[in-house]
Design an enzyme around this catalytic site. Structure first.
Site, PDB file in Angstrom:
ATOM      1  N   SER A 185       0.609  -1.395  -0.046  1.00 23.83           N
ATOM      2  CA  SER A 185      -0.045   0.068  -0.113  1.00 23.83           C
ATOM      3  C   SER A 185       0.923   1.206  -0.244  1.00 23.83           C
ATOM      4  CB  SER A 185      -0.984  -0.191   1.281  1.00 23.83           C
ATOM      5  OG  SER A 185      -0.195  -0.090   2.340  1.00 23.83           O
ATOM      6  N   HIS A 213      -5.522  -4.070  -0.364  1.00 20.47           N
ATOM      7  CA  HIS A 213      -5.680  -2.870  -1.255  1.00 20.47           C
ATOM      8  C   HIS A 213      -5.987  -3.438  -2.592  1.00 20.47           C
ATOM      9  CE1 HIS A 213      -4.583   0.629   1.067  1.00 20.47           C
ATOM     10  NE2 HIS A 213      -3.859  -0.226   1.843  1.00 20.47           N
ATOM     11  N   LYS A 244     -11.676  -1.064   2.934  1.00 20.08           N
ATOM     12  CA  LYS A 244     -11.245  -0.125   1.888  1.00 20.08           C
ATOM     13  C   LYS A 244     -11.974  -0.087   0.671  1.00 20.08           C
ATOM     14  CE  LYS A 244      -6.745  -0.791   3.839  1.00 20.08           C
ATOM     15  NZ  LYS A 244      -5.745  -1.738   4.070  1.00 20.08           N
TER      16      LYS A 244
HETATM   17  C1  LIG Z   1      -5.335  -2.037   5.621  1.00 13.33           C
HETATM   18  C2  LIG Z   1      -4.930  -3.278   5.725  1.00 13.33           C
HETATM   19  C3  LIG Z   1      -5.121  -4.348   6.522  1.00 13.33           C
HETATM   20  C4  LIG Z   1      -6.211  -3.807   7.839  1.00 13.33           C
HETATM   21  O1  LIG Z   1      -7.523  -3.877   7.275  1.00 13.33           O
HETATM   22  P1  LIG Z   1      -8.600  -3.225   8.292  1.00 13.33           P
HETATM   23  O2  LIG Z   1      -9.620  -3.944   7.714  1.00 13.33           O
HETATM   24  O3  LIG Z   1      -8.648  -1.796   8.295  1.00 13.33           O
HETATM   25  O4  LIG Z   1      -8.364  -3.865   9.534  1.00 13.33           O
HETATM   26  C5  LIG Z   1      -4.429  -5.570   6.670  1.00 13.33           C
HETATM   27  N1  LIG Z   1      -3.715  -5.798   5.800  1.00 13.33           N
HETATM   28  C6  LIG Z   1      -3.437  -4.929   4.726  1.00 13.33           C
HETATM   29  C7  LIG Z   1      -2.278  -5.377   3.760  1.00 13.33           C
HETATM   30  C8  LIG Z   1      -3.760  -3.640   4.643  1.00 13.33           C
HETATM   31  O5  LIG Z   1      -3.628  -2.959   3.853  1.00 13.33           O
END
Ligand SMILES: *Cc1c(COP(=O)(O)O)cnc(C)c1O
Length: 396
Positions: A185, A213, A244
């Site tokens: 990300s 992502h 997301k």
């Molecule tokens: C954002 C993210 C998470 C966490 O996701 P949430 O649903 O906000 O807890 C986990 N792994 C990766 C790779 C992320 O980018």
């Protein structure tokens, strides 16, 4: 009045001062509107380039309506953990729809992507096992690995040859797991999943990808990284998030039936923490419905990301090696990135500076999150602000 800090907590004050001094202190802005392409922040209307709201679903009328309808029918909270209080039909439906959407054997949902990793990794491996983990993996993967008590072997970022070397070096093990982010990300690059599948199959090692992502972004109509590379059935575990692109909150573990079945028995955040709320589950179901029926939002997201990236390059910015709509604007030192972000905000653009420890020292940046919620006009305004601030600060 100055707050008295008890001696036992003085070390925290020192550390906070250090964060301030090095430009790494998190200043959290307050948003006074719905999450969208344009938002009201600290009393100001600005263009929003911070959110992971890739498809603009966080404030989508259909998701809002679905959540309201579900509240009228089922109320708000799930009552307790699913193994004790029973599971609501909404959660079951969501899991079935997600599995079908993603072309996976089965899906289990959790409270977040973070807990999906904490549930999955320690349920699969433990003491005496080895995890091969990409050096730039997300914090929740790292924490999941640590909780498992397996030996963690980091391999160089996206470097399949280094992974092969590390596998050859580790001769003492019980079980083995390879784990990687799908989309990284902070840089927007994509894991070489087909090559990882090859290595995993060659050595009969479990393979897990965290596609937080990529969910709703990669693949046909946003079906994720496994679909993007057409690797259905070849990746044991695909973790995802509905926090997301789906615009809500919630975690997904998709993959082999036997793994999902095991997680319902032994995934600790599943067993010991309550499920997603009713409006969350209903809104996510609606998001799946929207994506199943049209790829319009996904197309717009990619169009916007490509346009922004191309124009920023023309302006002379270093935008790294992103393969996705994420555009990292590389600035170097954290104080410069913070100053850049502050000036962008003065010019009506909300885009956060990201520094250590989220990215390595000396690689601070502004990370621009393009979304389907932005219009062409929005993008052009943002580019004009970047050009102005970039010239003021001597970056371009
Ligand atoms: C954002 C993210 C998470 C966490 O996701 P949430 O649903 O906000 O807890 C986990 N792994 C990766 C790779 C992320 O980018």
């Amino acid at each position: 009045m100055v707050e008295e800090i008890p001696t036992r907590l003085a070390y925290l004050q020192e550390q906070l001062q250090e964060l301030h001094a090095s430009g790494l202190y998190n200043h959290i802005r307050t948003i006074e509107s719905a999450m969208d392409g344009r938002i009201r922040v600290d009393g100001r209307d600005v263009l929003n380039f911070c959110a992971n709201n890739y498809l603009g679903l966080a404030n989508h009328p259909r998701l809002r309506e679905a959540a309201k309808r579900a509240i009228d029918q089922y109320g708000i909270g799930p009552g307790a953990v699913r193994t004790i209080a029973g599971t609501m039909s909404l959660h079951v439906q969501l899991e079935e729809r997600l599995a079908k959407f993603k072309g996976a054997e089965a899906v289990i949902t959790l409270q977040s992507g973070f807990t999906a990793n904490l549930a999955t990794i320690p349920a699969l491996v433990g003491r005496g096992d080895v995890i091969f983990s990409d050096r730039l993996n997300h914090a929740s993967i790292i924490d999941g690995c640590r909780l498992s008590r397996a030996k963690i072997v980091a391999y160089a970022h996206n470097d399949v040859e280094d992974l092969r070397r590390k596998i050859a070096e580790e001769t003492e093990y019980n079980r083995r797991l390879i784990v990687t982010d799908g989309v990284f990300s902070m840089d927007g690059d994509i894991a070489p999943l087909p090559q990882l599948v090859e290595v995993a199959q060659e050595h009969d090692i479990m393979l897990m990808v965290d596609d937080a992502h990529g969910e709703g972004v990669l693949g046909k109509g946003g079906r994720g990284i496994v679909d993007h590379f057409d690797l259905h059935g070849q990746v044991d575990i695909e973790v995802g998030t509905m926090s997301k692109a789906f615009g809500v909150v919630g975690g997904i573990v998709a993959g082999k039936k036997i793994i999902v079945e095991w997680l319902r028995q032994r995934g600790r955040p599943f067993l010991f923490s309550s499920a997603m709320t009713v409006p969350d589950a209903a809104a996510c179901l609606e998001a799946v419905d929207i994506l199943e029926n049209s790829d319009e939002l996904v197309q717009r997201l990619w169009h916007n990301g490509d346009f922004f990236k191309t124009e920023m390059k023309k302006l002379g910015f270093d935008v790294g090696q992103s393969q996705t709509p994420i555009v990292p604007v590389m600035l170097g030192e954290a104080p410069l990135a913070q100053e850049f972000s502050r000036k962008l905000f003065e010019n009506g653009v909300f885009a956060m500076a990201i520094g250590y420890p989220t990215v390595p020292k000396g690689m601070a940046r502004i990370r621009v999150m393009n979304t389907a919620a932005h219009s062409q006009q929005d993008l052009e305004e943002a580019l004009a602000a970047f050009e102005k601030v970039g010239k003021e600060l001597g970056v371009i």
